[in-house]
Design an enzyme around this catalytic site. Sequence first.
Site, PDB file in Angstrom:
ATOM      1  N   ASP A   6      77.782  10.044  80.363  1.00  0.00           N
ATOM      2  CA  ASP A   6      77.632  11.027  79.520  1.00  0.00           C
ATOM      3  C   ASP A   6      78.640  12.018  79.672  1.00  0.00           C
ATOM      4  O   ASP A   6      79.636  11.827  80.365  1.00  0.00           O
ATOM      5  CB  ASP A   6      76.071  11.748  80.080  1.00  0.00           C
ATOM      6  CG  ASP A   6      75.758  13.009  78.915  1.00  0.00           C
ATOM      7  OD1 ASP A   6      76.105  12.786  77.945  1.00  0.00           O
ATOM      8  OD2 ASP A   6      75.500  14.093  79.481  1.00  0.00           O
ATOM      9  N   CYS A 180      69.795  14.535  71.887  1.00  0.00           N
ATOM     10  CA  CYS A 180      70.916  14.965  72.988  1.00  0.00           C
ATOM     11  C   CYS A 180      70.137  14.865  74.241  1.00  0.00           C
ATOM     12  O   CYS A 180      68.924  15.111  74.358  1.00  0.00           O
ATOM     13  CB  CYS A 180      71.194  16.335  72.822  1.00  0.00           C
ATOM     14  SG  CYS A 180      72.319  16.793  73.982  1.00  0.00           S
ATOM     15  N   HIS A 182      70.668  16.138  76.914  1.00  0.00           N
ATOM     16  CA  HIS A 182      70.447  17.437  77.661  1.00  0.00           C
ATOM     17  C   HIS A 182      69.488  17.910  77.206  1.00  0.00           C
ATOM     18  O   HIS A 182      68.483  18.583  78.002  1.00  0.00           O
ATOM     19  CB  HIS A 182      71.581  18.372  77.316  1.00  0.00           C
ATOM     20  CG  HIS A 182      72.988  18.166  77.958  1.00  0.00           C
ATOM     21  ND1 HIS A 182      73.620  17.020  77.640  1.00  0.00           N
ATOM     22  CD2 HIS A 182      73.566  18.624  78.856  1.00  0.00           C
ATOM     23  CE1 HIS A 182      74.879  16.950  78.410  1.00  0.00           C
ATOM     24  NE2 HIS A 182      74.717  17.924  79.022  1.00  0.00           N
TER      25      HIS A 182
HETATM   26  N1  DGL Z   1      74.176  14.713  76.148  1.00  0.00           N
HETATM   27  C1  DGL Z   1      75.012  14.752  75.217  1.00  0.00           C
HETATM   28  C2  DGL Z   1      74.440  14.087  73.904  1.00  0.00           C
HETATM   29  O1  DGL Z   1      73.474  13.477  73.999  1.00  0.00           O
HETATM   30  C3  DGL Z   1      75.915  15.874  75.029  1.00  0.00           C
HETATM   31  C4  DGL Z   1      77.093  16.079  74.244  1.00  0.00           C
HETATM   32  C5  DGL Z   1      77.963  17.010  74.425  1.00  0.00           C
HETATM   33  O2  DGL Z   1      78.527  17.119  75.482  1.00  0.00           O
HETATM   34  O3  DGL Z   1      78.116  17.863  73.564  1.00  0.00           O
HETATM   35  O4  DGL Z   1      74.736  14.424  72.692  1.00  0.00           O
END
Ligand code: DGL
Length: 258
Positions: A6, A180, A182
């Site tokens: 990630d 996402c 996060h």
């Molecule tokens: N966890 C990433 C996602 O699922 C975050 C991407 C980012 O760094 O903007 O999109």
Amino acid sequence: MIGIFDSGVGGMTVAHAVEQLLPDYSLAYYGDIARTPYGPKSPKTIINYSIRNTEFLLDKGAELIIIACNSASSVATETLRKRFDVPIIEVITPAANCAIAKSTNGRIGVIGTRATVKSGIYHKTITTKKPDFEVYQEACPLLVPLVEEGWLNKRETKMILRRYLHPLKNKQIDTLVLGCTHYPLLQGLIQARIGKKVRLIDSSTETALYVKDFLNKNPTIVSKQKRVTHRYYASDKTETAMKVAERIFSRPMELIVS
Ligand code: DGL
């Protein structure tokens, strides 16, 4: 060994689910903390970072790669599949499939980074399977930095969420994809603001379930080891990232800077 990457700590929500659902497999995780966030960057840059992350994990012995990042999944999957000779699993399909299965009114919301929303990948994946479904997407570019910063319950985070979710509130959605990896860390705040009638789809859990099913059907792809190891690597290590990582796993974490 299963390799997972990630842009930062968000994909650890996927790694955590994989640890729990697939306890017989070793895993190596790579969080590109030095270059996070990916979402505001161009597809070309995200693809280049994704190639490097994959090469790193293959070097560590990965036999299957999980792109635990929606932004990278939406723009880099095709390139990685062409370039590397191992199965590449992305997070969009499992989340989209689950949203399709769970929605009863065919109105699905998706929140994600700019890269994910701009790619239109959720809209395409859902409407290819269900042409009569409506998909409403909202880019939420401030959420990844807030999570990486550990602002998981701050007043400002709640305010920003309210603003991002507002356009989705009058679309009569019954399902909202957390597009996402996060965002599961903000799940409670999101649920409170979108309303309890809307079902949230967490791409992390869905992806781990998808990998489990894939390995049941393809049992020779990833070797099982007697001594299972879970190694977490990152391109940088920050105090806040460590705090978020420990919150995800509810245990002290070791992050190997590489
Ligand atoms: N966890 C990433 C996602 O699922 C975050 C991407 C980012 O760094 O903007 O999109």
